[in-house]
Design a protein around this motif. Structure first.
Motif, PDB file in Angstrom:
ATOM      1  N   SER B 141       0.853  -1.191   0.000  1.00 56.21           N
ATOM      2  CA  SER B 141       0.000   0.000   0.000  1.00 56.21           C
ATOM      3  C   SER B 141       0.884   1.235   0.000  1.00 56.21           C
ATOM      4  O   SER B 141       2.056   1.180   0.382  1.00 56.21           O
ATOM      5  CB  SER B 141      -0.928   0.008   1.212  1.00 56.21           C
ATOM      6  OG  SER B 141      -0.166   0.002   2.404  1.00 56.21           O
ATOM      7  N   VAL B 145      -3.003   6.520  -1.159  1.00 60.71           N
ATOM      8  CA  VAL B 145      -3.580   5.821  -2.310  1.00 60.71           C
ATOM      9  C   VAL B 145      -4.549   4.765  -1.788  1.00 60.71           C
ATOM     10  O   VAL B 145      -4.157   3.952  -0.941  1.00 60.71           O
ATOM     11  CB  VAL B 145      -2.484   5.135  -3.162  1.00 60.71           C
ATOM     12  CG1 VAL B 145      -3.098   4.484  -4.384  1.00 60.71           C
ATOM     13  CG2 VAL B 145      -1.425   6.127  -3.560  1.00 60.71           C
ATOM     14  N   GLY B 174      -7.357   1.440  -8.319  1.00 62.53           N
ATOM     15  CA  GLY B 174      -6.700   2.621  -7.738  1.00 62.53           C
ATOM     16  C   GLY B 174      -5.208   2.431  -7.595  1.00 62.53           C
ATOM     17  O   GLY B 174      -4.408   3.280  -8.023  1.00 62.53           O
ATOM     18  N   PHE B 175      -4.818   1.287  -7.038  1.00 64.37           N
ATOM     19  CA  PHE B 175      -3.406   1.112  -6.724  1.00 64.37           C
ATOM     20  C   PHE B 175      -2.573   0.897  -7.981  1.00 64.37           C
ATOM     21  O   PHE B 175      -1.503   1.471  -8.135  1.00 64.37           O
ATOM     22  CB  PHE B 175      -3.233  -0.045  -5.741  1.00 64.37           C
ATOM     23  CG  PHE B 175      -1.895  -0.011  -5.087  1.00 64.37           C
ATOM     24  CD1 PHE B 175      -1.601   0.959  -4.148  1.00 64.37           C
ATOM     25  CD2 PHE B 175      -0.917  -0.917  -5.431  1.00 64.37           C
ATOM     26  CE1 PHE B 175      -0.350   1.027  -3.566  1.00 64.37           C
ATOM     27  CE2 PHE B 175       0.335  -0.868  -4.853  1.00 64.37           C
ATOM     28  CZ  PHE B 175       0.616   0.101  -3.909  1.00 64.37           C
ATOM     29  N   GLU B 177      -3.248   1.869 -11.021  1.00 65.74           N
ATOM     30  CA  GLU B 177      -3.178   3.118 -11.804  1.00 65.74           C
ATOM     31  C   GLU B 177      -2.149   4.069 -11.216  1.00 65.74           C
ATOM     32  O   GLU B 177      -1.417   4.733 -11.944  1.00 65.74           O
ATOM     33  CB  GLU B 177      -4.559   3.778 -11.876  1.00 65.74           C
ATOM     34  CG  GLU B 177      -5.465   3.041 -12.844  1.00 65.74           C
ATOM     35  CD  GLU B 177      -6.667   3.850 -13.300  1.00 65.74           C
ATOM     36  OE1 GLU B 177      -7.028   4.836 -12.614  1.00 65.74           O
ATOM     37  OE2 GLU B 177      -7.250   3.483 -14.336  1.00 65.74           O
ATOM     38  N   TRP B 178      -2.084   4.096  -9.884  1.00 66.07           N
ATOM     39  CA  TRP B 178      -1.087   4.951  -9.236  1.00 66.07           C
ATOM     40  C   TRP B 178       0.326   4.473  -9.577  1.00 66.07           C
ATOM     41  O   TRP B 178       1.221   5.266  -9.877  1.00 66.07           O
ATOM     42  CB  TRP B 178      -1.320   4.938  -7.725  1.00 66.07           C
ATOM     43  CG  TRP B 178      -0.280   5.724  -6.966  1.00 66.07           C
ATOM     44  CD1 TRP B 178      -0.233   7.080  -6.805  1.00 66.07           C
ATOM     45  CD2 TRP B 178       0.861   5.195  -6.282  1.00 66.07           C
ATOM     46  NE1 TRP B 178       0.863   7.434  -6.073  1.00 66.07           N
ATOM     47  CE2 TRP B 178       1.559   6.297  -5.729  1.00 66.07           C
ATOM     48  CE3 TRP B 178       1.363   3.905  -6.081  1.00 66.07           C
ATOM     49  CZ2 TRP B 178       2.733   6.143  -4.982  1.00 66.07           C
ATOM     50  CZ3 TRP B 178       2.527   3.752  -5.347  1.00 66.07           C
ATOM     51  CH2 TRP B 178       3.196   4.856  -4.797  1.00 66.07           C
ATOM     52  N   SER B 181       1.393   5.604 -12.863  1.00 62.12           N
ATOM     53  CA  SER B 181       1.513   7.048 -13.043  1.00 62.12           C
ATOM     54  C   SER B 181       2.955   7.483 -12.763  1.00 62.12           C
ATOM     55  O   SER B 181       3.761   6.725 -12.228  1.00 62.12           O
ATOM     56  CB  SER B 181       0.564   7.776 -12.102  1.00 62.12           C
ATOM     57  OG  SER B 181       1.069   7.698 -10.773  1.00 62.12           O
ATOM     58  N   LYS B 183       3.879   9.384 -10.556  1.00 63.93           N
ATOM     59  CA  LYS B 183       4.086   9.665  -9.135  1.00 63.93           C
ATOM     60  C   LYS B 183       4.777   8.502  -8.415  1.00 63.93           C
ATOM     61  O   LYS B 183       5.281   8.657  -7.307  1.00 63.93           O
ATOM     62  CB  LYS B 183       2.744   9.929  -8.445  1.00 63.93           C
ATOM     63  CG  LYS B 183       2.012  11.147  -8.969  1.00 63.93           C
ATOM     64  CD  LYS B 183       0.762  11.417  -8.119  1.00 63.93           C
ATOM     65  CE  LYS B 183      -0.194  12.337  -8.838  1.00 63.93           C
ATOM     66  NZ  LYS B 183      -1.116  11.607  -9.751  1.00 63.93           N
ATOM     67  N   ALA B 184       4.759   7.321  -9.040  1.00 67.16           N
ATOM     68  CA  ALA B 184       5.195   6.131  -8.310  1.00 67.16           C
ATOM     69  C   ALA B 184       6.715   6.069  -8.119  1.00 67.16           C
ATOM     70  O   ALA B 184       7.188   5.729  -7.034  1.00 67.16           O
ATOM     71  CB  ALA B 184       4.703   4.882  -9.022  1.00 67.16           C
TER      72      ALA B 184
END
Lengths: 242, 346
Positions: B141, B145, B174-175, B177-178, B181, B183-184
């Motif tokens: 996690s 997010v 959600g996870f 896609e993050w 992105s 941002k990861a």
């Protein structure tokens, strides 16, 4: 016991199975081995999964969720399964399948698949008892003369005395056996207490007399002792330890 | 918080940290509470609340469809708000001695690498070394997010500070896609693990069969990595079936080829393409690998005939692929259930 209509025999193809609703509303699984019909409980005893979603090859029934397996003929657990299936006596009349419910002894983890005459001798020995919630069946130190087979309800165990007790498991499935110290040598007394948590029906069987019956039929006696040792091991050991 | 779990065979007591999910507190205390996915989907960790109060971290968890009464809950999603007595309707034992113990870990996403148009590999640099068994997964996690996801480790090393995961992009997930992105990369993440029982140890001393669909290959890579490190295939055979739709969806073929090069006689790796004929270029590029057209369980069924002696099978992938493969293993191969280990992601 009265017969209940389950379904038409033609509804179940060879090597197939189907969930059916019997007269009275009980859901049952009907399986066709090709030469014979078998009826067992519809829901896996593990996690509420419908067994009709599983696999059946004519002999072995597999629940698809965690791969528990049973011999369709006896309901006996195979492989990694930890509990038997409740099995029903089947009659086929005029193309319709009827069932009779089985007694708890026949369903149980100790006695499924033993010789018919041994089972009826044990059944004759069994005293049916009904207990209300809160009833205590035995306490530590009591003589361990009888063992019990659960028919319905729920029984909890405690180790220790008075204020210093800790829960030691519970029984909730039809056919589960407890108080098995009565079947062991040199275990004259209870080491735990057994308390009925909700209205329960039990079969009480005298251990010494049961052993006499099993000694007279060593093949059945061997099956029962093998199962008993597996059952005791479940309460002692970590399975998976090789 | 003090938690007491009454199981079918006995009771256990352990402490949970503030905010710690009940399942993870129990596993951390080396009590093998029932669990499978660890992320609210499978329903295996359901329990009944006898006394005390809990907070449900995910009231919409799909695994809640397995709950019957109002007093039942998922241990992987709920946190104790007081001391608790709960009941689990199964036999519970201590975790196997020697098993890698579940811990809360943290780390940084050190790199991400695109494997196909919708699959990436991420490498996590852990803040402290950890141990896991080949075939296990961790629950991952990231702060801020929503959601937690279980991902199998691809690599295998003892006391490692590096773990690699394979992630498939799920629209609306959600996870994932993050992770896809920008941002990861470099982000700090939290991990719980290791978990999972589809593990491989060299002491198994059996031939191994791996059937994987899509990202299900991740745990198999770890198993193959360990087996190769220990030169397991000098003694035992390995059969690997890895399926995807087309070559465009395939990955890790260089790595799989390298395993085959090490043990060309004993390790056989078959790539199954369900939606296209095998391109000649693929066969030419990967001479060590075999290619077949078909669904992975059907290709495995055809290829494994007569090869099931002394086999332990590992299966992983999307649920329909896993169920189809298990059907083949039980009904055609007549394997017993204790020789099959599987991971089902849903």
């Amino acid at each position: 016991m009265s017969k209940k209509l389950v379904c038409r025999a033609a509804d179940i193809p060879p090597n197939g199975m189907k969930e059916c609703t019997a007269e009275g509303g009980q859901k049952l699984l009907v399986a066709n081995s090709g030469s014979e019909y078998f009826v067992v409980q519809a829901i896996c005893p593990h996690q509420e999964v419908p067994l009709c979603e599983g696999l059946f090859d004519g002999t072995v029934l597999t629940c698809h969720q965690h791969l528990w397996q049973w011999d369709i003929r006896s309901g006996a657990p195979m492989g990694i399964a930890e509990a038997p299936l409740e099995r029903f006596d089947v009659t086929v009349e005029d193309g319709a399948i009827f069932v009779d419910a089985q007694g708890a002894l026949n369903v149980g983890e100790l006695f499924t698949g033993i010789a018919e005459r041994v089972l009826s001798a044990l059944t004759a020995l069994a005293k049916r008892e009904e207990h209300a919630a809160g009833a205590v069946l035995y306490r530590p130190g009591d003589p361990a003369d009888d063992f019990f087979v659960l028919d319905s309800g729920r029984v909890e165990f405690q180790i220790g005395r008075d204020e210093r007790t800790s829960p030691a498991g519970f029984m909730l499935k039809k056919g589960e056996v407890f108080g098995w110290a009565a079947l062991l040598e040199n275990q004259p007394n209870r080491i735990a207490s057994a308390r009925v948590l909700e209205k329960s029906v039990l079969l009480r069987i005298n251990g010494k007399q049961a052993l006499t019956i099993l000694e007279a039929d060593p093949a059945s006696g061997y099956v029962v002792m093998r199962r008993l040792s597996a059952l005791i091991a479940r309460f002692l050991a970590a399975p998976g330890a090789k | 918080m003090r938690i007491q779990v009454n199981a079918r065979n006995r009771a256990y007591q352990f402490d949970a940290l503030p905010g710690e999910k009940i399942l993870y507190a129990g596993l951390r205390a080396e009590i093998d509470l029932p669990n499978e996915c660890g992320t609210g989907t499978c329903g295996t960790c359901k329990a009944r609340l006898i006394s005390g109060s809990i907070e449900d971290g995910w009231p919409q968890a799909p695994g809640k469809k397995f709950l019957k009464g109002k007093d039942e809950f998922l241990m992987c999603q709920c946190v104790a708000q007081s001391d608790l007595d709960v009941e689990v309707a199964s036999f519970v034992y201590a975790t196997d001695p020697g098993a890698c113990q579940l811990r809360a870990l943290s780390g940084r996403i050190a790199s991400t690498r695109s494997l196909t148009h919708d699959v990436i590999a991420i490498e996590v640099a852990l803040d402290a070394p950890c141990d896991f068994d080949a075939g296990q997964f961790m629950v991952v996690s990231a702060p801020g997010v929503p959601g937690m996801r279980g991902y199998s480790m691809v690599n295998f090393d003892r006391q490692t500070k590096r773990v690699e995961f394979v992630i498939k992009k799920k629209p609306g997930g959600g996870f994932s896609e993050w992770l896809f992105s920008d941002k990861a990369a470099g982000a700090q993440i939290e991990l719980l693990g290791p978990m999972g029982k589809a593990t491989f140890y060299p002491s198994l001393a059996k031939n191994i069969l791996c059937i994987a669909g899509g990202t299900g290959i991740a745990g198999m890579m770890s198993i193959l990595s360990r087996a190769c490190q220990e030169r397991y295939f000098e003694q035992f055979k390995g059969d690997v079936y890895f399926g995807a739709r087309t070559m465009k969806d395939m990955f890790y073929l260089d790595e799989l080829s390298a395993f085959c090069t090490e043990f060309p006689q004993q390790l056989r790796i078959v790539i199954a393409l369900s939606d296209e004929d095998v391109p000649a270029a693929a066969v030419q590029r990967y001479p060590r690998l075999r290619f077949e057209r078909g669904l992975v369980h059907e290709v495995a069924k055809a290829g494994m005939q007569g090869r099931y002696q002394n086999v332990r099978a590992y299966v992983a992938g999307p649920p329909p692929a896993v169920e189809a493969a298990i059907r083949v293993l039980l009904l055609e191969a007549k394997l017993t259930t204790d020789s099959i280990r599987y991971d089902k992601f849903s």
